[in-house]
Design an enzyme around this catalytic site. Structure first.
Site, short mmCIF file in Angstrom:
data_model
loop_
_atom_site.label_atom_id
_atom_site.label_comp_id
_atom_site.label_asym_id
_atom_site.label_seq_id
_atom_site.Cartn_x
_atom_site.Cartn_y
_atom_site.Cartn_z
N CYS A 10 0.82 -1.21 0.00
CA CYS A 10 0.00 0.00 0.00
C CYS A 10 0.86 1.27 0.00
O CYS A 10 2.05 1.23 0.33
CB CYS A 10 -0.90 0.00 1.23
SG CYS A 10 -2.29 1.13 1.05
N ASP A 132 -6.78 -2.61 10.88
CA ASP A 132 -5.54 -1.83 10.97
C ASP A 132 -5.33 -1.44 12.44
O ASP A 132 -6.25 -1.54 13.27
CB ASP A 132 -5.71 -0.58 10.09
CG ASP A 132 -4.40 0.06 9.66
OD1 ASP A 132 -3.36 -0.29 10.22
OD2 ASP A 132 -4.44 0.92 8.76
#
Ligand SMILES: O=C(O)c1ccccc1NCC(=O)[C@H](O)[C@H](O)COP(=O)(O)O
Length: 224
Positions: A10, A132
């Site tokens: 990412c 996350d």
């Protein structure tokens, strides 16, 4: 896919970095459309590199998008839309996201405080959830590891969903993360960077090597 474990890299901001992620076999390439992120890019920047990107899954990452903002991303034809959001987001807004992307393309990434779990109401909205690390002032890219036991509990409780482990993963903790959680999908970002928004090919290679080693069939601490 590395021994059954998928990987998303990412925070890609350039073709060079997308190619580095491709070279180590990343399954998905993440692009962040959030102006406050040091890895944020604009739709125009993405459109300029779109046709030259490696043929991997492309993920648009955003934070609590308005309907027009999300529609603009959908117009660029991503494979998946990863939406970070606060847990007080009204349900009709989330249902709107799911309607716009389709639940098979939506990855919900709730900002879950330590005492809170994924709400049952959210489950039908998306096939995939990304957990996350919680941070009071940030939505992602914290570089800190999260609650791995909580991730495992969610994965075990809802096996029909895809669960992506995210937060602070790097070459020297990825083996422990996989062993502790049984995660089959990992998301990496700042742990494979030279500086915010710039990936490090050496750290990317080291991460994949560590993942290969950790997930080998003859590794006693790994159950496939
Ligand atoms: O990375 C960011 O700056 C970011 C900012 C706002 C929302 C999401 C963001 N990142 C999304 C990701 O999928 C990251 O890979 C994830 O947060 C893990 O980051 P890290 O802890 O640096 O590995």
């Amino acid at each position: 896919m590395i021994n059954g474990v998928r990987l998303k890299v990412c925070g890609l901001t350039s073709l060079v970095d997308a190619e580095a992620a491709d070279a180590i076999g990343a399954d998905a390439l993440g692009f962040i459309f959030y102006p406050k992120s040091p890895r944020g890019i604009t739709l125009t920047q993405f459109a300029a590199m779109k046709d030259r990107l490696p043929p991997r899954k492309k993920v648009a990452v955003c934070v609590e998008p308005s309907a027009p903002e999300l529609a603009a991303l959908v117009g660029l034809g991503f494979d998946h839309y990863q939406i970070h959001f606060g847990t007080e987001t009204p349900f009709p807004i989330m249902a709107g996201w799911s309607h716009l992307t389709g639940r098979n393309r939506l990855w919900l990434a709730p900002k879950l405080p330590p005492e809170q779990d994924v709400k049952p109401d959210w489950l039908p909205l998306a096939d995939t959830f990304l957990l996350d690390t919680f941070h009071a002032d940030k939505f992602g890219g914290t570089g800190e590891t999260g609650d791995w036991a909580k991730f495992k509990r969610h994965r075990d409780t809802h096996p029909g969903k895809t669960w992506i482990l995210s937060g602070g993963l790097k070459p020297d903790n990825v083996a422990a993360a996989v062993s502790a959680t049984g995660a089959k999908f990992l998301d990496v970002n700042s742990g494979v960077e030279l500086s915010p928004g710039v990936k490090d090919p050496a750290r990317l290679k080291a991460l994949v090597l560590a993942l290969h080693h950790a997930t080998k069939q003859d590794n006693p601490s790994y159950s496939a």
